[in-house]
Design a protein around this motif. Sequence first.
Motif, PDB file in Angstrom:
ATOM      1  N   ALA A 161      40.877  50.336  26.636  1.00  0.00           N
ATOM      2  CA  ALA A 161      40.174  49.058  26.719  1.00  0.00           C
ATOM      3  C   ALA A 161      39.080  48.920  25.665  1.00  0.00           C
ATOM      4  O   ALA A 161      38.805  47.812  25.187  1.00  0.00           O
ATOM      5  CB  ALA A 161      39.568  48.892  28.109  1.00  0.00           C
ATOM      6  N   THR A 162      38.447  50.034  25.293  1.00  0.00           N
ATOM      7  CA  THR A 162      37.297  49.951  24.371  1.00  0.00           C
ATOM      8  C   THR A 162      37.621  50.407  22.952  1.00  0.00           C
ATOM      9  O   THR A 162      36.874  50.090  22.022  1.00  0.00           O
ATOM     10  CB  THR A 162      36.138  50.822  24.889  1.00  0.00           C
ATOM     11  OG1 THR A 162      36.591  52.180  24.995  1.00  0.00           O
ATOM     12  CG2 THR A 162      35.667  50.336  26.259  1.00  0.00           C
ATOM     13  N   GLY A 163      38.699  51.184  22.795  1.00  0.00           N
ATOM     14  CA  GLY A 163      39.064  51.666  21.461  1.00  0.00           C
ATOM     15  C   GLY A 163      38.165  52.747  20.929  1.00  0.00           C
ATOM     16  O   GLY A 163      38.112  52.973  19.702  1.00  0.00           O
ATOM     17  N   THR A 164      37.435  53.465  21.785  1.00  0.00           N
ATOM     18  CA  THR A 164      36.536  54.521  21.322  1.00  0.00           C
ATOM     19  C   THR A 164      37.296  55.823  21.049  1.00  0.00           C
ATOM     20  O   THR A 164      38.454  55.971  21.429  1.00  0.00           O
ATOM     21  CB  THR A 164      35.425  54.784  22.361  1.00  0.00           C
ATOM     22  OG1 THR A 164      36.043  55.074  23.623  1.00  0.00           O
ATOM     23  CG2 THR A 164      34.526  53.569  22.504  1.00  0.00           C
ATOM     24  N   ASP A 165      36.611  56.755  20.406  1.00  0.00           N
ATOM     25  CA  ASP A 165      37.217  58.060  20.109  1.00  0.00           C
ATOM     26  C   ASP A 165      37.461  58.856  21.382  1.00  0.00           C
ATOM     27  O   ASP A 165      38.479  59.540  21.527  1.00  0.00           O
ATOM     28  CB  ASP A 165      36.301  58.874  19.178  1.00  0.00           C
ATOM     29  CG  ASP A 165      36.080  58.186  17.847  1.00  0.00           C
ATOM     30  OD1 ASP A 165      37.073  57.745  17.249  1.00  0.00           O
ATOM     31  OD2 ASP A 165      34.901  58.091  17.424  1.00  0.00           O
ATOM     32  N   VAL A 166      36.487  58.794  22.287  1.00  0.00           N
ATOM     33  CA  VAL A 166      36.538  59.584  23.515  1.00  0.00           C
ATOM     34  C   VAL A 166      36.150  58.682  24.688  1.00  0.00           C
ATOM     35  O   VAL A 166      35.343  57.757  24.532  1.00  0.00           O
ATOM     36  CB  VAL A 166      35.561  60.789  23.435  1.00  0.00           C
ATOM     37  CG1 VAL A 166      35.574  61.592  24.734  1.00  0.00           C
ATOM     38  CG2 VAL A 166      35.904  61.682  22.239  1.00  0.00           C
ATOM     39  N   ALA A 167      36.738  58.962  25.848  1.00  0.00           N
ATOM     40  CA  ALA A 167      36.315  58.297  27.086  1.00  0.00           C
ATOM     41  C   ALA A 167      36.118  59.365  28.153  1.00  0.00           C
ATOM     42  O   ALA A 167      36.850  60.357  28.197  1.00  0.00           O
ATOM     43  CB  ALA A 167      37.331  57.258  27.539  1.00  0.00           C
ATOM     44  N   MET A 168      35.116  59.154  28.978  1.00  0.00           N
ATOM     45  CA  MET A 168      34.861  60.064  30.101  1.00  0.00           C
ATOM     46  C   MET A 168      34.500  59.251  31.335  1.00  0.00           C
ATOM     47  O   MET A 168      34.078  58.097  31.236  1.00  0.00           O
ATOM     48  CB  MET A 168      33.693  61.014  29.777  1.00  0.00           C
ATOM     49  CG  MET A 168      33.925  61.938  28.607  1.00  0.00           C
ATOM     50  SD  MET A 168      32.493  63.038  28.355  1.00  0.00           S
ATOM     51  CE  MET A 168      33.028  63.988  26.934  1.00  0.00           C
ATOM     52  N   THR A 169      34.675  59.857  32.472  1.00  0.00           N
ATOM     53  CA  THR A 169      34.135  59.318  33.714  1.00  0.00           C
ATOM     54  C   THR A 169      33.862  60.477  34.650  1.00  0.00           C
ATOM     55  O   THR A 169      34.520  61.523  34.566  1.00  0.00           O
ATOM     56  CB  THR A 169      35.066  58.286  34.364  1.00  0.00           C
ATOM     57  OG1 THR A 169      34.331  57.508  35.324  1.00  0.00           O
ATOM     58  CG2 THR A 169      36.249  58.950  35.066  1.00  0.00           C
ATOM     59  N   ASN A 170      32.887  60.308  35.514  1.00  0.00           N
ATOM     60  CA  ASN A 170      32.537  61.412  36.410  1.00  0.00           C
ATOM     61  C   ASN A 170      33.640  61.640  37.436  1.00  0.00           C
ATOM     62  O   ASN A 170      34.203  60.692  38.005  1.00  0.00           O
ATOM     63  CB  ASN A 170      31.202  61.154  37.103  1.00  0.00           C
ATOM     64  CG  ASN A 170      31.135  59.818  37.818  1.00  0.00           C
ATOM     65  OD1 ASN A 170      31.479  58.792  37.239  1.00  0.00           O
ATOM     66  ND2 ASN A 170      30.675  59.828  39.061  1.00  0.00           N
ATOM     67  N   SER A 171      33.956  62.887  37.695  1.00  0.00           N
ATOM     68  CA  SER A 171      35.017  63.238  38.647  1.00  0.00           C
ATOM     69  C   SER A 171      34.736  62.662  40.024  1.00  0.00           C
ATOM     70  O   SER A 171      35.662  62.286  40.760  1.00  0.00           O
ATOM     71  CB  SER A 171      35.146  64.762  38.748  1.00  0.00           C
ATOM     72  OG  SER A 171      35.515  65.330  37.510  1.00  0.00           O
ATOM     73  N   SER A 172      33.462  62.551  40.383  1.00  0.00           N
ATOM     74  CA  SER A 172      33.109  62.078  41.724  1.00  0.00           C
ATOM     75  C   SER A 172      33.325  60.578  41.901  1.00  0.00           C
ATOM     76  O   SER A 172      33.217  60.065  43.015  1.00  0.00           O
ATOM     77  CB  SER A 172      31.662  62.436  42.046  1.00  0.00           C
ATOM     78  OG  SER A 172      30.789  61.937  41.047  1.00  0.00           O
TER      79      SER A 172
END
Length: 498
Positions: free
Chosen positions: A336-347
Motif C-alpha cells: 500500500a505504501t511502496g516503502t522498502d520495509v514494513a513492520m507491525t507489532n506481533s501483538s
Amino acid sequence: MKKLWFLTIALLLAVSISVPSAAQEKVTIVYQNDLHGWLFPNATSVGISDIAAILTPLFEKDSNAFYAMSGDLFTGPNFPEEMKGVLELDMWNHFWEQLAGQGFGERVVISAGNHEFDYGTPAADSFRSGLLCANLVNENDRPYFSPYRVITCESGFRIGVIGLLLMENRRVLRAVPEKGLEMVPMLSAVKRYLPEMGRLDLTVLMVHDDIQHIEELAEAIPAGLGVDIILSGHNHLVLEEPLFKNGIYIFQAGAMNSLYGEAELMVSDGGITSMKNRIVKLMPSPLARVSMFAKEAVDALGGERFVVLKQSLLGGALRDQENSLGDFVTDAFRWATGTDVAMTNSSSLRRDFHVSPGESALLNEGDFKTMCPFQNHLVVGKVTGAQILQIVEGDALYVSNQVSGIRYTVGPKKPCGKRVIEARIGGEPVTLDRVYTLTHNSFCSRLENMEKYLHLKPGSIEWKKTNLLDQQVLIDYARKLKVIDYPSEGKGRIVTVP
C-alpha cells in the motif's frame, strides 16, 4: 441307569447354554430422511456434527446399532448456485469419514432420493459412504449405485439393507438417461438382490417414495422374502407410531434435520419379537444457540466472501516468532505504501484462520477487520540502516515485529550488539548509513511506544501519518491477490540460530 440319567442332564445343560445367546438380539436403528442440506448448525437448528456426536457413544456401547438416512440429502439452504449439491455432499462425506475413522463406517448408510438428481446424476463414487439404490441400472442391467449393504455385527448377527428410489419422478427420469440409466420396478430389485446377500437376521428396505406407494410395496412383498422393516422418506411424515403393513414396520422421521427416530428392536429366529420407537426433536442447547446468534451477527456484518485462503494464517498465538499472518499483513502494508520495509507489532495480530490440509476457506471483509481490529493508520518514516539493525537487534530476544521487505538472521545468545548475524533489504546487505523507508502502524509510532516496540529513542524517526487504515489495506490487498497462500510457518524472513 443313574449314569445314563446324568449324561442326559449334562447334554440338556450344554444345549441350554449354547442356544439362548443366538436366540435373541437387540438392534438399535437411528434413522432420518429428507435432510435437504440442513447439515450445518445455526441459532435455531443443529448440524450433522451433532448427529455424529449422538452416534459415536451409541456405536461404542451397542455393536448392533446403525444409522440410516433415507434419501434427499440435497436441496434446501440458499447456497451459491455453483455450490448447490457440492456443499451438501462435502458435509455428508466428512460426516461419514469421521465415523469411519472411529471404525463405524459400515454402520452408516444412505439411500438415494429424488433430490439427489437435482443437479444431474451424481457420480457413482461421489458418496464415500456409498449410495444405496438397487433399482437404477445401466444398459447392461448392472446397478449404477451400490444396491445393498450387509452389516455384520460383532456377534455374527447380519443386517441386510437395500436402497430403493421412486419410479416416476420427472427430475430423476430427465437426469438418468444422460448416463444411459433406467429405473426398474422396486419389487423386482428386491427379489433380485436379496438372494445375493446370503443369510440375514434382519432385512431392511430404505425406500424413498410417496407413502401410499410404500404401503402398496409392503403389501406386495411375499412373506418368504423375509423383509422386516422399511425406513422411508419423501413425504416428511412424523410417524411416532410406525405403520404396520403385511407384517412389515414402516418408519419415517420428519425432515430438515429437525428430528431423528430411534427404533429398538428385539429379533429372534429371523423375526421381530418386540419394537419400541421414539421420535426425538433436535434443538441446539442454550449455549450453542446464543453462540450461534453471536456468530450470525458477526457474519451479517462481514459481507461477501471474496478471497480464497489456501493455508492457515496463524499469528494470534505465535507472537514471539515469524508467522504467516504477520507475513501477509506486513506485505499488505508495504504494497500500500511502496516503502522498502514494513513492520507491525506481533501483538496487533488478533485472530488465526485455520484451514484443514487439502482444503481451502473463503474470507470476507469482516474477517480482515478481525485480523487487525484496532483501526490504526499506517505511518511512513525514513530510517537509517543502523536504526533498522537496532530494531532487529532488539527483536533478537523476543520478536516484537513481523516484517516485510527484510530478511535477517539473529543469535539471541550472542552478546548485546552482536546478535544480528545478517540482514538484507531487497536482497542486498543493510548499509549502516543508507536511508530506507519504513512503514509501521500509528500505535507503535507514538512517542510513548517507540522504545517498547521499535527499541529506538522516542522522536528518533519523523513519521508521516497516511490516510490508509490498516483494515482497509488488508481488504484491498486481499482483493488484489484473490488467493492468499502463505506457508503457515512463515516464509523464513526471520531466522534464529543458537
